[in-house]
Design an enzyme around this catalytic site. Structure first.
Site, PDB file in Angstrom:
ATOM      1  N   ALA A  36       5.045 -10.768   0.088  1.00 23.88           N
ATOM      2  CA  ALA A  36       3.672 -11.251  -0.116  1.00 23.88           C
ATOM      3  C   ALA A  36       3.493 -11.769  -1.541  1.00 23.88           C
ATOM      4  CB  ALA A  36       2.665 -10.150   0.181  1.00 23.88           C
ATOM      5  N   GLY A  40       2.791  -9.597  10.390  1.00 23.05           N
ATOM      6  CA  GLY A  40       2.605  -9.301   8.963  1.00 23.05           C
ATOM      7  C   GLY A  40       2.720 -10.540   8.092  1.00 23.05           C
ATOM      8  N   SER A  64       7.048  -4.101 -10.260  1.00 26.07           N
ATOM      9  CA  SER A  64       7.628  -2.845 -10.746  1.00 26.07           C
ATOM     10  C   SER A  64       9.136  -2.831 -10.507  1.00 26.07           C
ATOM     11  CB  SER A  64       6.991  -1.669 -10.001  1.00 26.07           C
ATOM     12  OG  SER A  64       7.755  -0.516 -10.211  1.00 26.07           O
ATOM     13  N   LEU A  78       0.484  -6.279   2.770  1.00 22.53           N
ATOM     14  CA  LEU A  78       0.226  -4.912   3.246  1.00 22.53           C
ATOM     15  C   LEU A  78      -0.903  -4.244   2.472  1.00 22.53           C
ATOM     16  CD1 LEU A  78       3.963  -3.789   3.641  1.00 22.53           C
ATOM     17  CD2 LEU A  78       2.404  -4.573   5.439  1.00 22.53           C
ATOM     18  N   GLY A 108       6.040  -7.751  -6.108  1.00 25.59           N
ATOM     19  CA  GLY A 108       7.094  -8.763  -5.943  1.00 25.59           C
ATOM     20  C   GLY A 108       7.838  -8.638  -4.623  1.00 25.59           C
ATOM     21  N   LYS A 167      14.511 -18.449  15.736  1.00 26.50           N
ATOM     22  CA  LYS A 167      13.833 -17.574  16.704  1.00 26.50           C
ATOM     23  C   LYS A 167      12.969 -18.456  17.604  1.00 26.50           C
ATOM     24  CE  LYS A 167      10.019 -14.248  16.759  1.00 26.50           C
ATOM     25  NZ  LYS A 167       9.064 -13.481  15.929  1.00 26.50           N
ATOM     26  N   VAL A 193       2.581  -1.516 -13.364  1.00 29.13           N
ATOM     27  CA  VAL A 193       1.207  -1.382 -13.863  1.00 29.13           C
ATOM     28  C   VAL A 193       0.913   0.110 -13.872  1.00 29.13           C
ATOM     29  CG1 VAL A 193      -1.221  -1.825 -13.333  1.00 29.13           C
ATOM     30  CG2 VAL A 193       0.499  -3.603 -12.920  1.00 29.13           C
ATOM     31  N   PRO A 231       7.790 -17.368  24.571  1.00 26.59           N
ATOM     32  CA  PRO A 231       8.399 -18.434  23.762  1.00 26.59           C
ATOM     33  C   PRO A 231       7.346 -19.155  22.918  1.00 26.59           C
ATOM     34  CG  PRO A 231       8.782 -18.749  26.132  1.00 26.59           C
ATOM     35  CD  PRO A 231       7.686 -17.752  25.970  1.00 26.59           C
ATOM     36  N   VAL A 251      11.422  -4.679   4.944  1.00 26.19           N
ATOM     37  CA  VAL A 251      11.505  -5.149   6.336  1.00 26.19           C
ATOM     38  C   VAL A 251      10.628  -6.401   6.438  1.00 26.19           C
ATOM     39  CG1 VAL A 251      12.123  -2.988   7.493  1.00 26.19           C
ATOM     40  CG2 VAL A 251       9.739  -3.412   6.890  1.00 26.19           C
TER      41      VAL A 251
HETATM   42  P1  FAD Z   1       5.977  -4.703  -0.338  1.00 25.25           P
HETATM   43  O1  FAD Z   1       7.200  -5.352   0.187  1.00 25.25           O
HETATM   44  O2  FAD Z   1       5.875  -3.221  -0.171  1.00 25.25           O
HETATM   45  O3  FAD Z   1       5.881  -5.057  -1.880  1.00 25.25           O
HETATM   46  C1  FAD Z   1       5.072  -4.305  -2.767  1.00 25.25           C
HETATM   47  C2  FAD Z   1       5.402  -4.729  -4.185  1.00 25.25           C
HETATM   48  O4  FAD Z   1       4.443  -4.149  -5.051  1.00 25.25           O
HETATM   49  C3  FAD Z   1       6.785  -4.283  -4.671  1.00 25.25           C
HETATM   50  O5  FAD Z   1       7.382  -5.317  -5.393  1.00 25.25           O
HETATM   51  C4  FAD Z   1       6.451  -3.138  -5.639  1.00 25.25           C
HETATM   52  O6  FAD Z   1       7.408  -3.006  -6.662  1.00 25.25           O
HETATM   53  C5  FAD Z   1       5.114  -3.639  -6.180  1.00 25.25           C
HETATM   54  N1  FAD Z   1       4.295  -2.598  -6.770  1.00 25.25           N
HETATM   55  C6  FAD Z   1       3.742  -1.514  -6.178  1.00 25.25           C
HETATM   56  N2  FAD Z   1       3.078  -0.781  -7.096  1.00 25.25           N
HETATM   57  C7  FAD Z   1       3.198  -1.425  -8.276  1.00 25.25           C
HETATM   58  C8  FAD Z   1       2.764  -1.153  -9.605  1.00 25.25           C
HETATM   59  N3  FAD Z   1       2.081  -0.050  -9.904  1.00 25.25           N
HETATM   60  N4  FAD Z   1       3.110  -2.019 -10.591  1.00 25.25           N
HETATM   61  C9  FAD Z   1       3.815  -3.137 -10.309  1.00 25.25           C
HETATM   62  N5  FAD Z   1       4.263  -3.435  -9.078  1.00 25.25           N
HETATM   63  C10 FAD Z   1       3.964  -2.579  -8.083  1.00 25.25           C
HETATM   64  N6  FAD Z   1       6.110  -8.748   9.262  1.00 25.25           N
HETATM   65  C11 FAD Z   1       6.572  -9.797   9.968  1.00 25.25           C
HETATM   66  O7  FAD Z   1       6.046 -10.896   9.822  1.00 25.25           O
HETATM   67  N7  FAD Z   1       7.598  -9.655  10.852  1.00 25.25           N
HETATM   68  C12 FAD Z   1       8.176  -8.469  11.090  1.00 25.25           C
HETATM   69  O8  FAD Z   1       9.117  -8.395  11.874  1.00 25.25           O
HETATM   70  C13 FAD Z   1       7.674  -7.325  10.402  1.00 25.25           C
HETATM   71  N8  FAD Z   1       8.211  -6.118  10.604  1.00 25.25           N
HETATM   72  C14 FAD Z   1       7.717  -5.048   9.909  1.00 25.25           C
HETATM   73  C15 FAD Z   1       8.220  -3.772  10.166  1.00 25.25           C
HETATM   74  C16 FAD Z   1       7.691  -2.676   9.504  1.00 25.25           C
HETATM   75  C17 FAD Z   1       8.195  -1.296   9.813  1.00 25.25           C
HETATM   76  C18 FAD Z   1       6.671  -2.847   8.529  1.00 25.25           C
HETATM   77  C19 FAD Z   1       6.101  -1.681   7.793  1.00 25.25           C
HETATM   78  C20 FAD Z   1       6.194  -4.107   8.251  1.00 25.25           C
HETATM   79  C21 FAD Z   1       6.702  -5.218   8.949  1.00 25.25           C
HETATM   80  N9  FAD Z   1       6.197  -6.493   8.714  1.00 25.25           N
HETATM   81  C22 FAD Z   1       6.637  -7.528   9.448  1.00 25.25           C
HETATM   82  C23 FAD Z   1       5.239  -6.738   7.634  1.00 25.25           C
HETATM   83  C24 FAD Z   1       6.006  -7.272   6.417  1.00 25.25           C
HETATM   84  O9  FAD Z   1       7.059  -6.401   6.099  1.00 25.25           O
HETATM   85  C25 FAD Z   1       5.080  -7.426   5.230  1.00 25.25           C
HETATM   86  O10 FAD Z   1       3.953  -8.171   5.619  1.00 25.25           O
HETATM   87  C26 FAD Z   1       5.764  -8.155   4.100  1.00 25.25           C
HETATM   88  O11 FAD Z   1       7.009  -7.603   3.823  1.00 25.25           O
HETATM   89  C27 FAD Z   1       4.902  -8.135   2.845  1.00 25.25           C
HETATM   90  O12 FAD Z   1       4.991  -6.883   2.200  1.00 25.25           O
HETATM   91  P2  FAD Z   1       4.276  -6.765   0.790  1.00 25.25           P
HETATM   92  O13 FAD Z   1       4.870  -7.744  -0.130  1.00 25.25           O
HETATM   93  O14 FAD Z   1       2.821  -6.777   1.019  1.00 25.25           O
HETATM   94  O15 FAD Z   1       4.646  -5.286   0.315  1.00 25.25           O
END
Ligand code: FAD
Length: 528
Positions: A16, A358, A38, A346, A13, A77, A191, A96, A46
């Site tokens: 992504a 990202g 979770s 990610l 959640g 931006k 999970v 830009p 971030v």
């Molecule tokens: P997460 O936000 O980590 O979400 C993972 C989810 O999975 C959470 O809800 C967690 O609870 C759930 N989960 C995990 N395990 C389980 C389980 N066993 N059971 C149930 N749920 C579970 N992108 C940009 O476009 N611009 C930026 O400026 C940028 N800056 C960034 C800076 C950093 C340092 C990093 C690391 C990334 C950055 N990104 C950026 C990338 C961006 O943060 C991610 O693409 C975006 O936040 C998506 O993350 P996510 O949802 O994949 O993962």
């Protein structure tokens, strides 16, 4: 074997997960969608700076800009500013969004800025963006203008503006105001077990013992990659040979003077062992230090970051701020759609935060996925095509981002010594960087989904002093001189004079436009 796509379970959640739920429920309201999140595993927290294509994704699923801005603490931006990437004190250059604007009547076989640089080698590389982007003065002076009377030339505020926003508010907004009201079923449990069979995932077991089965499983579990990586064991390709940054410290700081600090760009400032991002949202600034633990321990990196905040950002007590320690997994799984599992975000892969790629990959991969989800059954053809497209886009982005380091000449620390001597794909870079409009029309690349000639590659290359006048052969210039001889400088001069006058006029216009802070207050936020 073909399988159905009627029932879809998304695990995760973060941005992504909720972008996936919102996209699928909007485009396919008949599918049954469940999102499992979770309550105990935090999101990465971030990812608050977008690229221009984010607007297209918003429009595709019907998200309204005004609501998004006010609910998600968003700001505009217009550019990414890179500081000291080329060499230690080389200063800044911008990338830009929007279309380049060269002289329409130019008969010269290359755009006039490159001729300017050839004729006047002392022209600073920063001059490129001033010359090529009509909105440069707005960016430089932190102003905003609707360009209703066309004073800012080709600048289109409905196209050339991306956003900074609060990632937590964004996920909450997509959940509460968008996805759940349209029927997405939300389960707040971890999970705890994944059952696998020959077809992929057979079922998920939640921490309360409930077993969940679905046709398709979308892995949005962040760096954990619970379904694709841990359960299906899809191999992972690391990019550490070209992109060694693998950790970050992140924090949030308050505004002291929003009128000055609410900049319409993400700033990326290179420091001793990596770079610092500065992302101004509406009510606070997000900042963080991206570095490689091959060169500095996380404790020393935090000290270096605090010192930066103190000396460069005027934070008097950086010890009082809360810092998040983030370990990054850099690379991508060989395939991101395997059997009945697709990874988005990610969990699929990550390059590094430079260039805000990202979230870009999240919405672009999602839109590609949706091309297959319109079918009731999908088969190997869908997955193979998807995997090829996704991988092509990812590899291109990784090689693009590596140029921000590899084209530099910094050698002031061991970190920069290594990064500036790293490999980049010159064969790929050179033609794409200089496929500018006046070098002939460029077809949109079906794998990338955008036109590389109008992407930021040329801004990065010129900013990093990678100038085509150095690369284009001597024969080319002889040919030009043969054709135009003595007339060349005066011809170019007249174009440049005109451009300079426009730049000066636009600078005056920018200075009479509201600051971004004043503009957003007036349009969206009132006196908040
Ligand atoms: P997460 O936000 O980590 O979400 C993972 C989810 O999975 C959470 O809800 C967690 O609870 C759930 N989960 C995990 N395990 C389980 C389980 N066993 N059971 C149930 N749920 C579970 N992108 C940009 O476009 N611009 C930026 O400026 C940028 N800056 C960034 C800076 C950093 C340092 C990093 C690391 C990334 C950055 N990104 C950026 C990338 C961006 O943060 C991610 O693409 C975006 O936040 C998506 O993350 P996510 O949802 O994949 O993962």
């Amino acid at each position: 074997m073909p399988y159905r796509t009627k029932d879809i379970v998304i695990v995760g959640g973060g941005s992504a997960g909720w972008m996936t739920a919102a996209t699928i429920v909007s485009l396919f309201p008949d599918k049954n969608i469940t999102l499992i999140e979770s309550p105990s595993i935090p999101t990465v927290g971030v990812g608050e700076s977008t690229l221009g294509q984010f607007r297209k994704w918003m429009a595709t699923i019907g998200l309204q800009e005004e609501e998004f801005i006010t609910e998600c603490d968003a700001s505009y931006k217009m550019s990414i500013k890179f500081t000291n990437f080329y060499s230690k004190d080389s200063g800044s250059f911008h990338y830009p969004f929007g279309e380049v604007s060269f002289d329409q009547n130019n008969q010269f076989p290359i755009n006039e800025w490159f001729a300017k640089k050839y004729l006047y080698p002392d022209t600073p590389v920063q001059d490129y963006v001033r010359h090529a982007y009509d909105q440069a003065p707005l960016i430089e002076h932190c102003r905003f203008d609707d360009n209703s009377n066309g004073d800012f030339g080709t600048f289109n505020p409905r196209r050339d503006v991306a956003y900074h926003f609060d990632a937590t508010k964004f996920a909450n907004w997509l959940r509460e105001k968008y996805s759940k009201p349209r029927g997405v079923n939300h389960i707040r449990l971890s999970v705890s077990k994944v059952n696998v069979n020959d077809d992929g995932i057979e079922s998920l077991v939640l921490e309360d013992g409930t077993e969940i089965k679905s046709d398709l499983y979308i892995d949005c579990t962040g760096f954990e990659s619970l379904l694709l990586g841990q359960s299906l064991k899809e191999p992972f390709t690391s990019y550490s040979d070209i992109l060694p940054n693998n950790r970050a410290w992140a924090t949030k700081i308050k505004y002291k003077d929003r009128d000055k600090e609410l900049e319409p760009f993400t700033e990326c400032t290179a420091i001793d062992n990596g770079w610092v991002w500065n992302i101004p949202c509406w009510s606070r600034i997000g900042t963080g230090y991206v570095y490689s633990d091959e060169f500095i321990s996380k404790e020393d990196a935090l000290d270096e970051f605090k010192e930066y905040l103190k000396t460069k950002k005027g934070i008097t007590s950086p010890d009082k701020l809360k810092y998040k320690d983030i370990e990054m997994r850099i690379g991508i799984h060989e395939r991101t759609w395997v059997k009945n599992v697709v990874a988005i975000g990610l969990s699929a892969g990550f390059i590094e935060p430079l260039e805000s790629n990202g979230l870009f990959t999240v919405h672009e991969f999602l839109l590609k996925l949706c091309k297959s989800l319109k079918y009731e059954y999908v088969n190997r053809l869908h997955t193979d095509l998807y995997n090829r497209n996704v991988r092509g886009m990812f590899d291109f982005l990784a090689s693009f981002i590596s140029t921000h380091y590899a084209l530099g000449v910094r050698t002031d620390t061991k970190y920069w010594n290594k990064l500036s001597s790293m490999h980049y794909d010159e064969e790929k870079l050179f033609p794409e960087a200089f496929m500018l409009p006046q070098l002939g029309s460029v077809e949109q690349d079906p794998n990338l989904g955008w036109n590389p000639g109008s992407s930021g590659l040329h801004c990065i290359c010129t900013g990093m002093n990678y100038i085509p006048t150095d690369k284009i052969s001597h024969d080319f210039w002889c040919f030009v001189y043969d054709g135009m001889g003595e007339a060349l400088p005066s011809y170019i001069q007249s174009i440049l004079q005109n451009k300079n006058q426009q730049y000066e006029y636009r600078t005056q216009r920018a200075l009479s436009s509201p600051t971004l802070n004043q503009y957003l207050k007036q349009k969206y936020y009132g006196n908040n």
